[in-house]
Design a protein around this motif. Structure first.
Motif, PDB file in Angstrom:
ATOM      1  N   LEU A 583       0.836  -1.196   0.000  1.00  0.00           N
ATOM      2  CA  LEU A 583       0.000   0.000   0.000  1.00  0.00           C
ATOM      3  C   LEU A 583       0.875   1.252   0.000  1.00  0.00           C
ATOM      4  CD1 LEU A 583      -2.779  -1.034   2.508  1.00  0.00           C
ATOM      5  CD2 LEU A 583      -2.905  -0.999   0.008  1.00  0.00           C
ATOM      6  N   PRO A 584       0.491   2.264  -0.774  1.00  0.00           N
ATOM      7  CA  PRO A 584       1.320   3.472  -0.870  1.00  0.00           C
ATOM      8  C   PRO A 584       1.242   4.322   0.381  1.00  0.00           C
ATOM      9  CG  PRO A 584      -0.700   3.772  -2.111  1.00  0.00           C
ATOM     10  CD  PRO A 584      -0.698   2.341  -1.639  1.00  0.00           C
ATOM     11  N   ILE A 585       2.210   5.214   0.524  1.00  0.00           N
ATOM     12  CA  ILE A 585       2.236   6.150   1.642  1.00  0.00           C
ATOM     13  C   ILE A 585       1.249   7.286   1.364  1.00  0.00           C
ATOM     14  CG2 ILE A 585       3.651   7.892   2.806  1.00  0.00           C
ATOM     15  CD1 ILE A 585       5.080   4.564   1.509  1.00  0.00           C
ATOM     16  N   MET A 586       1.371   7.904   0.202  1.00  0.00           N
ATOM     17  CA  MET A 586       0.470   8.975  -0.226  1.00  0.00           C
ATOM     18  C   MET A 586      -0.648   8.342  -1.046  1.00  0.00           C
ATOM     19  SD  MET A 586       1.503  12.432  -2.287  1.00  0.00           S
ATOM     20  CE  MET A 586       0.285  13.652  -2.793  1.00  0.00           C
ATOM     21  N   ARG A 587      -1.896   8.537  -0.609  1.00  0.00           N
ATOM     22  CA  ARG A 587      -3.024   7.796  -1.170  1.00  0.00           C
ATOM     23  C   ARG A 587      -4.186   8.697  -1.547  1.00  0.00           C
ATOM     24  NH1 ARG A 587      -3.504   3.347   3.747  1.00  0.00           N
ATOM     25  NH2 ARG A 587      -1.286   2.780   3.747  1.00  0.00           N
ATOM     26  N   PRO A 588      -4.928   8.310  -2.580  1.00  0.00           N
ATOM     27  CA  PRO A 588      -6.219   8.969  -2.794  1.00  0.00           C
ATOM     28  C   PRO A 588      -7.181   8.538  -1.694  1.00  0.00           C
ATOM     29  CG  PRO A 588      -5.945   7.130  -4.317  1.00  0.00           C
ATOM     30  CD  PRO A 588      -4.648   7.274  -3.586  1.00  0.00           C
ATOM     31  N   LEU A 589      -8.142   9.373  -1.384  1.00  0.00           N
ATOM     32  CA  LEU A 589      -9.048   9.093  -0.275  1.00  0.00           C
ATOM     33  C   LEU A 589      -9.787   7.772  -0.455  1.00  0.00           C
ATOM     34  CD1 LEU A 589      -8.380  12.089   0.290  1.00  0.00           C
ATOM     35  CD2 LEU A 589     -10.789  12.424   0.907  1.00  0.00           C
ATOM     36  N   MET A 590     -10.129   7.431  -1.712  1.00  0.00           N
ATOM     37  CA  MET A 590     -10.972   6.254  -1.915  1.00  0.00           C
ATOM     38  C   MET A 590     -10.248   4.952  -1.614  1.00  0.00           C
ATOM     39  SD  MET A 590      -9.379   6.683  -4.834  1.00  0.00           S
ATOM     40  CE  MET A 590      -8.670   5.820  -6.213  1.00  0.00           C
ATOM     41  N   LEU A 591      -8.900   4.954  -1.542  1.00  0.00           N
ATOM     42  CA  LEU A 591      -8.197   3.723  -1.191  1.00  0.00           C
ATOM     43  C   LEU A 591      -8.534   3.307   0.235  1.00  0.00           C
ATOM     44  CD1 LEU A 591      -6.174   1.593  -2.183  1.00  0.00           C
ATOM     45  CD2 LEU A 591      -4.365   2.951  -1.137  1.00  0.00           C
ATOM     46  N   ASN A 592      -8.718   4.280   1.128  1.00  0.00           N
ATOM     47  CA  ASN A 592      -9.092   3.987   2.511  1.00  0.00           C
ATOM     48  C   ASN A 592     -10.594   3.995   2.733  1.00  0.00           C
ATOM     49  OD1 ASN A 592      -6.406   3.788   3.239  1.00  0.00           O
ATOM     50  ND2 ASN A 592      -6.287   5.809   4.163  1.00  0.00           N
ATOM     51  N   PHE A 593     -11.339   4.650   1.826  1.00  0.00           N
ATOM     52  CA  PHE A 593     -12.791   4.790   2.012  1.00  0.00           C
ATOM     53  C   PHE A 593     -13.504   4.444   0.708  1.00  0.00           C
ATOM     54  CE2 PHE A 593     -10.820   7.419   5.212  1.00  0.00           C
ATOM     55  CZ  PHE A 593     -11.532   7.087   6.355  1.00  0.00           C
ATOM     56  N   GLU A 594     -13.319   3.201   0.291  1.00  0.00           N
ATOM     57  CA  GLU A 594     -13.826   2.764  -1.013  1.00  0.00           C
ATOM     58  C   GLU A 594     -15.351   2.741  -1.087  1.00  0.00           C
ATOM     59  OE1 GLU A 594     -13.160  -1.128  -3.904  1.00  0.00           O
ATOM     60  OE2 GLU A 594     -11.694  -0.648  -2.346  1.00  0.00           O
ATOM     61  N   LYS A 595     -16.014   2.592   0.048  1.00  0.00           N
ATOM     62  CA  LYS A 595     -17.477   2.544   0.038  1.00  0.00           C
ATOM     63  C   LYS A 595     -18.095   3.932  -0.082  1.00  0.00           C
ATOM     64  CE  LYS A 595     -17.815  -1.795   2.615  1.00  0.00           C
ATOM     65  NZ  LYS A 595     -18.334  -2.457   3.835  1.00  0.00           N
ATOM     66  N   ASP A 596     -17.284   4.965   0.077  1.00  0.00           N
ATOM     67  CA  ASP A 596     -17.781   6.342   0.007  1.00  0.00           C
ATOM     68  C   ASP A 596     -17.569   6.874  -1.405  1.00  0.00           C
ATOM     69  OD1 ASP A 596     -18.394   9.010   0.257  1.00  0.00           O
ATOM     70  OD2 ASP A 596     -17.181   9.345   2.048  1.00  0.00           O
ATOM     71  N   ALA A 597     -18.613   6.864  -2.223  1.00  0.00           N
ATOM     72  CA  ALA A 597     -18.508   7.263  -3.630  1.00  0.00           C
ATOM     73  C   ALA A 597     -18.073   8.709  -3.795  1.00  0.00           C
ATOM     74  CB  ALA A 597     -19.843   7.035  -4.342  1.00  0.00           C
ATOM     75  N   GLU A 598     -18.239   9.516  -2.755  1.00  0.00           N
ATOM     76  CA  GLU A 598     -17.847  10.925  -2.845  1.00  0.00           C
ATOM     77  C   GLU A 598     -16.325  11.074  -2.969  1.00  0.00           C
ATOM     78  OE1 GLU A 598     -19.368  14.619  -3.449  1.00  0.00           O
ATOM     79  OE2 GLU A 598     -20.565  12.866  -2.869  1.00  0.00           O
ATOM     80  N   THR A 599     -15.589  10.059  -2.592  1.00  0.00           N
ATOM     81  CA  THR A 599     -14.118  10.145  -2.623  1.00  0.00           C
ATOM     82  C   THR A 599     -13.518   9.774  -3.975  1.00  0.00           C
ATOM     83  OG1 THR A 599     -13.792   7.833  -1.923  1.00  0.00           O
ATOM     84  CG2 THR A 599     -14.036   9.486  -0.192  1.00  0.00           C
ATOM     85  N   TYR A 600     -14.320   9.286  -4.909  1.00  0.00           N
ATOM     86  CA  TYR A 600     -13.768   8.659  -6.115  1.00  0.00           C
ATOM     87  C   TYR A 600     -13.031   9.627  -7.038  1.00  0.00           C
ATOM     88  CZ  TYR A 600     -16.621   4.543  -4.929  1.00  0.00           C
ATOM     89  OH  TYR A 600     -17.176   3.460  -4.296  1.00  0.00           O
ATOM     90  N   GLU A 601     -13.409  10.879  -7.021  1.00  0.00           N
ATOM     91  CA  GLU A 601     -12.789  11.825  -7.952  1.00  0.00           C
ATOM     92  C   GLU A 601     -12.333  13.104  -7.249  1.00  0.00           C
ATOM     93  OE1 GLU A 601     -14.176  11.895 -12.119  1.00  0.00           O
ATOM     94  OE2 GLU A 601     -15.985  10.931 -11.352  1.00  0.00           O
ATOM     95  N   ILE A 602     -11.870  12.982  -6.032  1.00  0.00           N
ATOM     96  CA  ILE A 602     -11.322  14.129  -5.313  1.00  0.00           C
ATOM     97  C   ILE A 602      -9.853  14.263  -5.685  1.00  0.00           C
ATOM     98  CG2 ILE A 602     -10.725  15.050  -3.056  1.00  0.00           C
ATOM     99  CD1 ILE A 602     -13.311  13.939  -1.992  1.00  0.00           C
TER     100      ILE A 602
END
Length: 766
Positions: A583-602
């Motif tokens: 797992l990367p150190i710097m991550r997009p939000l959806m990697l940790n919160f995949e069920k939250d669709a709002e994070t997919y394109e932040i």
């Protein structure tokens, strides 16, 4: 190309499928990783990327009316005519379906083409004929991530890219098809299904992720074999873990490499370097490394030192070392064509350089003028190059920065038919070696540092292929001092992380053009939480050391470099875990919160590990910004201790000196006291910032530079808390210098991690 499906033959590791015109093969690495392969070349070349050995996988293969099915516990593979392969769940739900490419190529008249040409517009490309292509259906709600260092936003749907390592001097824009790295791997995420695909092909390849046809994507290549891996999983984390298990993971770096690095193309003399080194300490800007760009060399000849500008380079490096700096030097692959120059003479004598199609020494131009190019694809050449690292190590250098290794050249690109020596002393043409040239140079460099230094190697590379993370870390190349490139840094680094490149960064402040005070202030806020933290700029541009503007900027810059040094144990822990999980150190939000669709394109927020969210300002003049906090957690403002419920957008003030930063409830963040460089002082007592909630955290402690940790030579502390009630346990006790105790700070409104230097003291009981 393949024709009708005729028959199949199973064996211990997979199934060979016979068609009218060719054969294909389905084999298993695990019950979730399927390899799809068909030979397209006379010679099959072993993978440069894949390191995982296949496991024994139980499967059943059956002939159906129009297809065959191959089933494991986790996956159902369906093979149809023309070697079309579908992937389904074991109970028959479609995950990814292969299709055929529709012809949506734009056509224009001759008159329209003439008008476009007159104004300098590029003409629409005609549909290209590739050696092979694979077309797959796109779900209406499918998102695409990964593909390495490509420009654009986080979600790659709607973009088209090429895998061809390229040194492009123009300002990198969203529509660029290629940059310095070729990582032909992506992750697809849609409702109920997540999967990854890795095309292991080093020739020029193409990925159209729904640009030509909104209902499908395709990948294709101009050469090499049809060879791709389908990775199934329940979550994105599963896919990243499986892919990095397949191609290798980023090893734990030396701790000092996670500090701040200062660089510029333009530190020409030893006085220039020492001025920067002394000013850093005077201004109290923590710094662990100063980088030497091409000017330190004698006439840009690799493995030399300019004795005119450096009267005693070894003494200069020793002085830097005594000040706490670890010098890093650049190295290019181009070797100056000069009689009497030992590196050139040795390479010529042993046949280590590339040849033209006419079997003559291939010469192009790079920084030293006429130059020749080592065949890094050959192990003998790599060993020779590895031995050359001793010159730098003996001088006192602590790391190497490989540049220009696409390979770049000044008199046009290397022709496709330039010949390199391959692993078995046969010939590999440039068209197949190009994308792995930097990869193989990194292999050679690491070999030398392991041999002559012995510590965890610190190697940076610009060009790379899938799997290069086993040998090197990365930066994104020649960006520009513009707001668009600060904005692009976040999705670019997040996608690199999802592509297996956990240790990466951008040039803080921008490499080309002139930065501004505001841009530099905002960029250091992103940089301080990026895995690799380096300020680097080009000769002829505005100087961008922290003191080059005004007192306000200097104080802002110091604040965020100091933040980096306080958070070093947390970042180091993230790297420790990354080696184990991928797992990367710097991550997009959806990697940790995949069920939250709002994070997919932040695109303007990111996470550092599991517990921190950064929401930097990336637009000029902005002093207030909207921040999304993912649902399923409570969040604390890092600066104020204010608490927020997740699953909502909040508005935060963000004056120039403030980057909104949030900590997930349940976190226990380890913090170091302030240092000017790693190792300046022994950390006997560790500060623990506790954010009330429920959570567990593992902190690692070791010597920070050797490989002893691989044999268990470390301490692991488990910090568990339930709404501020903290328990500390020793999980591993093998490092000889355990902490004497812990300062525990309970964070809440008005009390934050950095509001004072200590908290309640707990003596560590052995």
């Amino acid at each position: 190309m393949f024709g009708r499906l005729l028959s199949f033959e199973p064996d211990a590791t997979g199934v060979t499928v016979k068609f009218e015109h060719k054969e294909g093969r389905i084999s298993f690495i695990t019950d979730r990783i399927v390899r799809v392969y068909s030979s397209m070349e006379e010679k099959h070349r072993p993978s440069r990327a894949v390191v995982q050995e296949p496991k024994k996988v139980d499967f059943q293969a059956r002939q159906q009316k129009e297809f065959i099915t191959i089933k494991t516990k986790k996956l159902l593979v369906r093979v149809r005519d023309e070697f079309q392969v579908d992937f389904l769940t074991p109970d028959g739900r479609m995950i990814s379906e292969q299709s055929v490419r529709s012809d949506n190529t734009q056509t224009i008249t001759k008159e329209q083409a003439e008008l476009l040409a007159k104004e300098g517009h590029s003409l629409p490309k005609e549909k290209e004929a590739h050696k092979f292509e694979v077309v797959r259906m796109l779900h209406p709600k499918e998102h695409i991530y990964g593909l390495g260092d490509k420009t654009g936003f986080l979600d790659k749907r709607g973009y088209a890219y090429e895998m061809w390592n390229s040194d492009i001097p123009d300002t990198h824009a969203d529509f660029f098809p290629s940059l310095y790295k070729s990582v032909p791997f992506f992750i697809s995420m849609r409702p109920h299904f997540t999967y990854g695909i890795f095309l292991d092909n080093t020739s020029k390849s193409y990925f159209d992720m729904g640009k030509e046809d909104a209902d499908s994507y395709y990948f294709a290549a101009d050469g090499g074999d049809l060879d791709y891996y389908f990775i199934a999983g329940e979550t994105m984390r599963d896919i990243v873990g499986a892919y990095t298990g397949l191609t290798g993971r980023t090893a734990l770096p030396q701790k000092w490499t996670l500090g701040y690095h200062q660089s510029r193309w333009g530190y020409i003399t030893e006085d220039d370097i020492m001025d920067v080194a002394e000013k850093m300490r005077q201004c109290r800007i923590p710094c662990d490394s100063i980088h030497f760009d091409i000017d330190y060399m004698d006439a840009f000849k690799v493995f030399t030192w300019n004795r005119k500008n450096y009267k005693d380079p070894k003494k200069t490096l020793q002085k830097l070392t005594e000040m706490g700096y670890k010098p890093v030097t650049i190295i290019d692959p181009g070797v100056k064509k000069e009689d009497g120059y030992d590196v050139y003479e040795e390479g010529i004598k042993n046949g280590y350089f590339a040849f033209s199609a006419e079997n003559e020494l291939y010469v192009n131009e790079v920084w030293p003028g006429d130059a020749v190019f080592p065949s890094f694809t050959n192990p003998k050449v790599r060993s020779w190059w590895a031995d050359k690292q001793k010159f730098l190590i003996d001088m006192g250098v602590r790391g190497v920065w490989n540049d220009m290794n696409e390979p770049a050249s000044f008199k046009g690109p290397l022709p496709d038919d330039v010949q390199f020596a391959d692993e078995d002393d046969t010939v590999i043409l440039h068209k197949d070696a190009h994308n792995i040239y930097g990869h193989c140079m990194a292999m050679a460099t690491k070999e030398g540092w392991l041999k002559y230094d012995g510590r965890r190697p610190f190697i940076i590379t610009r060009a790379a292929y899938a799997g290069t993370q086993r040998y090197s870390m990365f930066w994104t190349g020649d960006n520009q001092s513009i707001w668009a490139h600060l904005q692009m840094a976040i999705p670019q680094l997040c996608n690199l992380g999802l592509s297996g490149f956990s240790y990466a960064g951008t040039d803080v402040g921008g490499f080309g053009a002139d930065t501004t005070k505001e841009l530099l202030a905002r960029w250091v806020q992103v940089g301080c939480l990026s895995p690799f933290f380096r300020n680097h700029s080009a000769q002829g541009t505005r100087r961008q050391e922290p003191w080059q503007f005004d007192k306000e900027l200097l104080e802002i810059y110091r604040k965020y470099v100091e933040l980096r040094y306080h958070l070093l144990p947390y970042i180091y822990d993230c790297f420790f875990e990354s080696e184990q999980t991928g797992l990367p150190i710097m991550r997009p939000l959806m990697l940790n919160f995949e069920k939250d669709a709002e994070t997919y394109e932040i695109n303007d927020e990111f996470m550092v590990g599991e517990w921190l969210i950064a929401a930097p300002v990336v637009t000029q003049g902005t002093t207030m910004r909207l921040v999304y906090l993912p649902e399923g957690a409570m969040w604390y403002d890092f600066w104020t201790g204010e608490k927020y419920k997740g699953g909502q957008y909040i508005t935060k003030k963000a004056p120039l000196d403030t980057m909104p930063l949030f900590v997930r409830a349940g976190a226990v963040l380890p913090l170091y006291p302030l240092m000017q460089y790693v190792g300046e002082k022994e950390v006997e007592d560790l500060t623990l910032a506790v954010y009330p909630g429920i959570g567990n955290y593992i902190h690692y402690q070791d010597d920070g530079e050797s490989f002893a940790y691989k044999k268990g030579g470390y301490n692991a502390y488990v910090f568990s808390q339930n709404n501020g009630r903290l328990q500390i346990k020793d999980a591993v006790k093998n490092y000889e210098k355990p902490y004497k105790g812990f300062y525990v700070k309970i964070c809440r409104d008005g009390v934050t991690a950095l509001s004072d230097v200590s908290g309640e003291y707990l003596k560590h009981e052995e």
